[in-house]
Scaffold this motif. Structure first.
Motif, PDB file in Angstrom:
ATOM      1  N   ASP A 258      30.959   8.726  21.723  1.00 40.10           N
ATOM      2  CA  ASP A 258      30.744   7.585  22.628  1.00 40.10           C
ATOM      3  C   ASP A 258      29.467   7.777  23.432  1.00 40.10           C
ATOM      4  O   ASP A 258      28.662   6.857  23.579  1.00 40.10           O
ATOM      5  CB  ASP A 258      31.897   7.463  23.640  1.00 40.10           C
ATOM      6  CG  ASP A 258      33.184   6.939  23.015  1.00 40.10           C
ATOM      7  OD1 ASP A 258      33.125   6.386  21.901  1.00 40.10           O
ATOM      8  OD2 ASP A 258      34.243   7.098  23.645  1.00 40.10           O
ATOM      9  N   SER A 259      29.313   8.991  23.955  1.00 39.35           N
ATOM     10  CA  SER A 259      28.153   9.252  24.811  1.00 39.35           C
ATOM     11  C   SER A 259      26.846   9.211  24.003  1.00 39.35           C
ATOM     12  O   SER A 259      25.835   8.672  24.459  1.00 39.35           O
ATOM     13  CB  SER A 259      28.369  10.583  25.538  1.00 39.35           C
ATOM     14  OG  SER A 259      27.197  11.330  25.604  1.00 39.35           O
ATOM     15  N   ARG A 262      26.134   5.560  23.432  1.00 40.22           N
ATOM     16  CA  ARG A 262      25.621   4.887  24.646  1.00 40.22           C
ATOM     17  C   ARG A 262      24.146   5.190  24.864  1.00 40.22           C
ATOM     18  O   ARG A 262      23.358   4.297  25.181  1.00 40.22           O
ATOM     19  CB  ARG A 262      26.431   5.317  25.870  1.00 40.22           C
ATOM     20  CG  ARG A 262      27.656   4.449  26.086  1.00 40.22           C
ATOM     21  CD  ARG A 262      28.131   4.541  27.518  1.00 40.22           C
ATOM     22  NE  ARG A 262      28.486   5.901  27.866  1.00 40.22           N
ATOM     23  CZ  ARG A 262      29.691   6.429  27.672  1.00 40.22           C
ATOM     24  NH1 ARG A 262      30.641   5.697  27.142  1.00 40.22           N
ATOM     25  NH2 ARG A 262      29.927   7.663  28.009  1.00 40.22           N
ATOM     26  N   GLN A 263      23.766   6.452  24.666  1.00 44.31           N
ATOM     27  CA  GLN A 263      22.357   6.820  24.855  1.00 44.31           C
ATOM     28  C   GLN A 263      21.470   6.108  23.835  1.00 44.31           C
ATOM     29  O   GLN A 263      20.396   5.612  24.165  1.00 44.31           O
ATOM     30  CB  GLN A 263      22.189   8.335  24.726  1.00 44.31           C
ATOM     31  CG  GLN A 263      22.898   9.109  25.830  1.00 44.31           C
ATOM     32  CD  GLN A 263      22.838  10.606  25.572  1.00 44.31           C
ATOM     33  OE1 GLN A 263      21.789  11.214  25.686  1.00 44.31           O
ATOM     34  NE2 GLN A 263      23.964  11.190  25.214  1.00 44.31           N
ATOM     35  N   ARG A 265      22.104   3.288  22.354  1.00 40.18           N
ATOM     36  CA  ARG A 265      22.081   1.845  22.641  1.00 40.18           C
ATOM     37  C   ARG A 265      21.106   1.491  23.762  1.00 40.18           C
ATOM     38  O   ARG A 265      20.635   0.361  23.851  1.00 40.18           O
ATOM     39  CB  ARG A 265      23.493   1.343  22.958  1.00 40.18           C
ATOM     40  CG  ARG A 265      24.320   1.161  21.689  1.00 40.18           C
ATOM     41  CD  ARG A 265      25.790   0.887  21.923  1.00 40.18           C
ATOM     42  NE  ARG A 265      26.082   0.096  23.108  1.00 40.18           N
ATOM     43  CZ  ARG A 265      25.898  -1.207  23.232  1.00 40.18           C
ATOM     44  NH1 ARG A 265      25.419  -1.901  22.235  1.00 40.18           N
ATOM     45  NH2 ARG A 265      26.206  -1.826  24.355  1.00 40.18           N
ATOM     46  N   GLU A 266      20.843   2.469  24.634  1.00 43.82           N
ATOM     47  CA  GLU A 266      19.854   2.234  25.694  1.00 43.82           C
ATOM     48  C   GLU A 266      18.430   2.197  25.135  1.00 43.82           C
ATOM     49  O   GLU A 266      17.530   1.638  25.744  1.00 43.82           O
ATOM     50  CB  GLU A 266      19.962   3.319  26.772  1.00 43.82           C
ATOM     51  CG  GLU A 266      21.053   3.011  27.775  1.00 43.82           C
ATOM     52  CD  GLU A 266      21.363   4.176  28.683  1.00 43.82           C
ATOM     53  OE1 GLU A 266      20.486   5.038  28.863  1.00 43.82           O
ATOM     54  OE2 GLU A 266      22.499   4.209  29.196  1.00 43.82           O
ATOM     55  N   GLU A 347      27.396  -5.027  26.317  1.00 42.96           N
ATOM     56  CA  GLU A 347      28.559  -4.261  26.773  1.00 42.96           C
ATOM     57  C   GLU A 347      29.607  -5.187  27.409  1.00 42.96           C
ATOM     58  O   GLU A 347      29.266  -6.153  28.079  1.00 42.96           O
ATOM     59  CB  GLU A 347      28.091  -3.227  27.792  1.00 42.96           C
ATOM     60  CG  GLU A 347      29.153  -2.190  28.075  1.00 42.96           C
ATOM     61  CD  GLU A 347      28.588  -1.014  28.861  1.00 42.96           C
ATOM     62  OE1 GLU A 347      27.813  -0.245  28.265  1.00 42.96           O
ATOM     63  OE2 GLU A 347      28.917  -0.895  30.053  1.00 42.96           O
ATOM     64  N   ARG A 366      35.729   0.279  28.300  1.00 42.85           N
ATOM     65  CA  ARG A 366      34.362  -0.186  28.129  1.00 42.85           C
ATOM     66  C   ARG A 366      34.106  -0.276  26.622  1.00 42.85           C
ATOM     67  O   ARG A 366      34.535   0.600  25.867  1.00 42.85           O
ATOM     68  CB  ARG A 366      33.420   0.824  28.765  1.00 42.85           C
ATOM     69  CG  ARG A 366      32.037   0.315  28.921  1.00 42.85           C
ATOM     70  CD  ARG A 366      31.298   0.954  30.092  1.00 42.85           C
ATOM     71  NE  ARG A 366      31.432   2.401  30.150  1.00 42.85           N
ATOM     72  CZ  ARG A 366      30.434   3.199  30.514  1.00 42.85           C
ATOM     73  NH1 ARG A 366      29.263   2.693  30.795  1.00 42.85           N
ATOM     74  NH2 ARG A 366      30.598   4.500  30.599  1.00 42.85           N
ATOM     75  N   TYR A 368      31.532  -2.453  23.293  1.00 42.00           N
ATOM     76  CA  TYR A 368      30.378  -3.303  23.017  1.00 42.00           C
ATOM     77  C   TYR A 368      30.720  -4.284  21.906  1.00 42.00           C
ATOM     78  O   TYR A 368      31.588  -4.033  21.072  1.00 42.00           O
ATOM     79  CB  TYR A 368      29.125  -2.490  22.723  1.00 42.00           C
ATOM     80  CG  TYR A 368      29.101  -1.730  21.419  1.00 42.00           C
ATOM     81  CD1 TYR A 368      29.970  -0.676  21.184  1.00 42.00           C
ATOM     82  CD2 TYR A 368      28.184  -2.058  20.418  1.00 42.00           C
ATOM     83  CE1 TYR A 368      29.930   0.035  19.988  1.00 42.00           C
ATOM     84  CE2 TYR A 368      28.135  -1.353  19.230  1.00 42.00           C
ATOM     85  CZ  TYR A 368      29.005  -0.311  19.024  1.00 42.00           C
ATOM     86  OH  TYR A 368      28.957   0.383  17.843  1.00 42.00           O
ATOM     87  N   THR A 388      34.043   2.190  23.695  1.00 44.81           N
ATOM     88  CA  THR A 388      33.242   3.413  23.764  1.00 44.81           C
ATOM     89  C   THR A 388      33.780   4.380  24.821  1.00 44.81           C
ATOM     90  O   THR A 388      33.213   5.438  25.028  1.00 44.81           O
ATOM     91  CB  THR A 388      31.760   3.113  24.055  1.00 44.81           C
ATOM     92  OG1 THR A 388      31.679   2.341  25.233  1.00 44.81           O
ATOM     93  CG2 THR A 388      31.111   2.371  22.914  1.00 44.81           C
ATOM     94  N   ASP A 389      34.828   3.989  25.519  1.00 45.65           N
ATOM     95  CA  ASP A 389      35.611   4.951  26.313  1.00 45.65           C
ATOM     96  C   ASP A 389      36.847   4.282  26.887  1.00 45.65           C
ATOM     97  O   ASP A 389      37.065   3.118  26.628  1.00 45.65           O
ATOM     98  CB  ASP A 389      34.781   5.625  27.417  1.00 45.65           C
ATOM     99  CG  ASP A 389      34.311   4.666  28.496  1.00 45.65           C
ATOM    100  OD1 ASP A 389      33.442   5.047  29.275  1.00 45.65           O
ATOM    101  OD2 ASP A 389      34.814   3.521  28.538  1.00 45.65           O
TER     102      ASP A 389
END
Ligand SMILES: [Zn+2]
Ligand SMILES: [Zn+2]
Length: 389
Positions: A258-259, A262-263, A265-266, A347, A366, A368, A388-389
């Motif tokens: 997940d982490s 997320r990174q 996706r940024e 998100e 959370r 997406y 994602t979490d």
């Protein structure tokens, strides 16, 4: 005119070795195996990790599709890419026919993949020998740089930087292009260029994302794998439209993936973390790529009704908040009916109320947006969300 459609299914997404740890259930524990059905009906399997067993069971089910004339591309001979072969039931069915493609290994010589089959099923490693496999098998050697066509689809192979060699494949179908580049490490100028060639303008670029950028620079340097950040760089440079993070480390829990997601996706607009059961459909030109979870892991799906509050961003970039009822929820995600139209890949915060032992409890998730369809109710859209979490 009908739009040609290609369907890409993920049957195994874990790298190195299968995992059964409950902390890895959501993304899945089977090793690499993908199935691509091209618009002309050509079936292509990418790699034969443990996910291949589930694909075989699916074909055996009524209306599960046919195994006849399938093309199987094997990237290399590490265990996690071949271990599903002896457990692929369609290989034991007479009249089935498979075309295998892989490279000549300098450790094995001629008929490398055929030898791998025999070695895997040699006594005492497996209860039956090769004579039990009654399907017809044809083997073709492929070298980095080779291109060939299967039906209406063009396949190109390129060498990737990995111990004992690995091929990446680019498959161009009339519905779009898929680049499959698992097991590769950046740092070799020539093969970095090959990777960019595979990914050039691809609709879907599947890349090794086993390690974190920090691990890749330090403790895992030279292990033959990559990171989400390298994937983002290549995707940007090569103009790939969607990046799929693949070959998750067996020690990465769902929360760690997940982490990583997320990174990534940024840094990049359209990213998925490959998860077992995920299906990506390629079709209408210019449309963003969408994914869904078609309930292949139905045992994990709950029939329920949860009141939920959903917060997100609309297609037009405005924040929204909406109350709804979530009816379709699984370990990986949910299908949520909304009046607002959220932006694909944006998100969503989902706060659900569920009856617990001591009254109503609220649960914050959370996720997406991976898919948007017309909803069953008028004026609503059905929104596919991956948590994602
Ligand atoms: Zn691997
Ligand atoms: Zn490998």
């Amino acid at each position: 005119m009908t739009v040609p459609i290609a369907k890409l299914s993920f049957w195994g997404v874990r790298g190195s070795t299968p995992t059964v740890d409950p902390a890895t259930w959501r993304y899945g524990g089977n090793t690499p195996c993908l199935e691509l059905i091209a618009p002309d009906g050509t079936k292509i399997i990418l790699d034969c990790g443990t996910g291949l067993r589930m694909l075989g069971s699916r074909w055996a089910a009524p209306n599960g599709g046919k195994a006849h004339g399938t093309h199987i591309l094997v990237t290399h001979y590490h265990w996690d890419h071949i271990q599903g072969i002896p457990f692929f039931s369609p290989l034991y069915v007479e009249n089935n026919e498979f075309h295998f493609y892989s490279f000549r290994s300098k450790f094995l010589g001629r008929d490398s993949l055929k030898q791998v089959f025999e070695a895997q099923m040699a006594l005492p490693y497996f209860p039956v020998d090769m004579s039990a496999m009654s399907a017809r098998r044809k083997f073709k050697e492929v070298d980095g740089g080779d291109s060939f066509t299967v039906g209406e689809n063009k396949i190109t192979a390129r060498w990737l930087n990995h111990p004992q060699g690995c091929l990446g494949f680019r498959i161009e179908t009339p519905a779009g292009t898929v680049a499959y580049a698992t097991d590769n490490e950046p740092g070799d100028a020539k093969m970095d260029e090959s990777l960019r060639e595979l990914a050039a303008g691809a609709d879907i670029f599947i890349n090794d994302a086993q390690f974190t950028p920090e691990q890749l620079e330090t403790t895992r340097k030279g292990w033959g794998h990559s990171s989400w950040l390298e994937g983002v760089k290549v995707a940007r440079h090569a103009g790939a439209k969607t990046l799929v993070l693949f070959h998750h480390d067996p020690d990465s829990t769902d929360r760690m993936v997940d982490s990583i997601l997320r990174q990534a996706r940024e840094e990049f607009d359209s990213v998925f973390a490959a998860s077992e059961g995920m299906v990506i459909t390629l079709g209408a030109p210019g449309d963003p790529v969408q994914a869904h979870m078609p309930g292949t892991r139905t045992a994990l799906r709950r029939e329920a009704q949860f009141h939920a509050k959903v917060c997100g961003v609309t297609e037009g970039g405005k924040d929204f908040e909406e109350e709804t009822v979530v009816r379709d929820i699984s370990l990986q995600g949910a299908l949520i009916s909304l009046k607002h139209l959220p932006r694909l890949q944006s998100e969503l915060q989902v706060t659900m109320e569920a009856p617990g032992s001591d009254g109503v409890q609220s649960m914050n998730l959370r996720g997406y947006v991976v898919r948007i369809d017309e909803g069953p109710e008028k004026g609503h859209v059905a929104v596919g969300v991956v948590f994602t979490d």
